[in-house]
Motif scaffolding. Structure first.
Motif, PDB file in Angstrom:
ATOM      1  N   PHE A  22     -40.143   6.339  57.498  1.00 37.26           N
ATOM      2  CA  PHE A  22     -41.281   6.344  56.707  1.00 37.26           C
ATOM      3  C   PHE A  22     -41.447   5.118  55.883  1.00 37.26           C
ATOM      4  O   PHE A  22     -40.550   4.859  55.312  1.00 37.26           O
ATOM      5  CB  PHE A  22     -41.700   7.750  55.897  1.00 37.26           C
ATOM      6  CG  PHE A  22     -42.883   7.705  55.133  1.00 37.26           C
ATOM      7  CD1 PHE A  22     -43.970   8.114  55.988  1.00 37.26           C
ATOM      8  CD2 PHE A  22     -42.975   7.351  53.896  1.00 37.26           C
ATOM      9  CE1 PHE A  22     -45.257   8.116  55.322  1.00 37.26           C
ATOM     10  CE2 PHE A  22     -44.356   7.533  53.041  1.00 37.26           C
ATOM     11  CZ  PHE A  22     -45.347   7.926  53.815  1.00 37.26           C
ATOM     12  N   ARG A  23     -42.608   4.413  55.938  1.00 40.16           N
ATOM     13  CA  ARG A  23     -42.954   3.444  55.216  1.00 40.16           C
ATOM     14  C   ARG A  23     -44.329   3.659  54.498  1.00 40.16           C
ATOM     15  O   ARG A  23     -45.389   4.339  55.122  1.00 40.16           O
ATOM     16  CB  ARG A  23     -43.232   2.328  56.248  1.00 40.16           C
ATOM     17  CG  ARG A  23     -41.842   1.852  56.942  1.00 40.16           C
ATOM     18  CD  ARG A  23     -42.048   0.665  57.716  1.00 40.16           C
ATOM     19  NE  ARG A  23     -42.268  -0.527  56.904  1.00 40.16           N
ATOM     20  CZ  ARG A  23     -41.932  -1.743  57.318  1.00 40.16           C
ATOM     21  NH1 ARG A  23     -42.215  -2.099  58.756  1.00 40.16           N
ATOM     22  NH2 ARG A  23     -42.245  -2.762  56.340  1.00 40.16           N
ATOM     23  N   ALA A  24     -44.305   2.920  53.105  1.00 40.28           N
ATOM     24  CA  ALA A  24     -45.791   3.393  52.528  1.00 40.28           C
ATOM     25  C   ALA A  24     -46.819   2.551  53.262  1.00 40.28           C
ATOM     26  O   ALA A  24     -46.528   1.341  53.397  1.00 40.28           O
ATOM     27  CB  ALA A  24     -45.466   2.753  51.003  1.00 40.28           C
ATOM     28  N   SER A  25     -47.920   3.078  53.220  1.00 42.65           N
ATOM     29  CA  SER A  25     -49.175   2.199  53.608  1.00 42.65           C
ATOM     30  C   SER A  25     -49.395   1.107  52.604  1.00 42.65           C
ATOM     31  O   SER A  25     -48.882   1.433  51.421  1.00 42.65           O
ATOM     32  CB  SER A  25     -50.422   3.104  53.880  1.00 42.65           C
ATOM     33  OG  SER A  25     -50.616   3.791  52.901  1.00 42.65           O
ATOM     34  N   ARG A  26     -50.593   0.511  52.707  1.00 47.36           N
ATOM     35  CA  ARG A  26     -51.018  -0.470  51.740  1.00 47.36           C
ATOM     36  C   ARG A  26     -51.758   0.296  50.493  1.00 47.36           C
ATOM     37  O   ARG A  26     -51.463  -0.104  49.444  1.00 47.36           O
ATOM     38  CB  ARG A  26     -52.068  -1.291  52.158  1.00 47.36           C
ATOM     39  CG  ARG A  26     -52.359  -2.256  51.505  1.00 47.36           C
ATOM     40  CD  ARG A  26     -53.755  -3.143  51.902  1.00 47.36           C
ATOM     41  NE  ARG A  26     -54.007  -4.092  51.078  1.00 47.36           N
ATOM     42  CZ  ARG A  26     -54.411  -5.578  51.005  1.00 47.36           C
ATOM     43  NH1 ARG A  26     -53.872  -5.981  52.346  1.00 47.36           N
ATOM     44  NH2 ARG A  26     -54.726  -6.301  50.368  1.00 47.36           N
TER      45      ARG A  26
END
Length: 167
Positions: free
Chosen positions: A19-23
């Motif tokens: 999982f990667r944080a969105s902008r």
């Protein structure tokens, strides 16, 4: 040569597909971060420069506030890094992005400091509440962190703000 998941983790610092944080999530957490850093600084400024009635009690309460704000800012920054986002706690972004009002220079009477610190606490908790639903929609785990922060900061706002309240 065949690349393994272990190679990917070593190179990127996270597993492929993690999982990667969105902008948007990054921006919301950055807002929380700068407010917490500023709260720590405002709390320390007050701690050093308050004078007047109930000095010792407020002085000690401000130590608690500073410790909590510093710890929470570290928690948020480390959560950002866990989500592959890059926190920015430098003085210029904090000064430009914080939702907190400027704390006055010089000596501040304890009763004025109580009102100023309480307002700063509510500015931080208000900002957290503003970003909460968007954070929760994208990452409920990070929203849990925000719940912990809100619970403690609202408790501190009540405890500190009660210094000036009357029945």
């Amino acid at each position: 040569m065949t690349q393994t998941i272990a190679d990917t983790v070593t190179r990127t610092g996270r597993a492929a597909g993690g999982f990667r944080a969105s902008r948007g999530l990054t921006e919301n957490l950055q807002r929380v971060l700068v407010n917490l850093i500023d709260l720590h600084l405002v709390g320390k400024q007050a701690h050093w420069n308050i004078v007047g009635p109930n000095f010792r009690d407020l002085h000690l309460q401000l130590d608690e506030l500073v410790d909590d704000a510093r710890g929470f800012s570290d928690d948020v920054a480390e959560r950002m890094r866990a989500l592959d986002a890059v926190p920015d706690g430098r003085v210029v972004p904090v000064g430009e992005q914080s939702d907190l009002a400027a704390f006055p220079a010089g000596l501040v009477n304890t009763t004025d400091a109580v009102d100023l610190i309480t307002a700063a606490l509510y500015a931080v908790t208000g900002a957290i509440r503003e970003v909460h639903d968007a954070v929760d929609a994208e990452d409920p785990t990070t929203a849990d962190l925000l719940h912990t922060i809100l619970e403690r900061l609202e408790q501190l706002a009540w405890l500190i703000g009660s210094e000036n309240r009357t029945a």
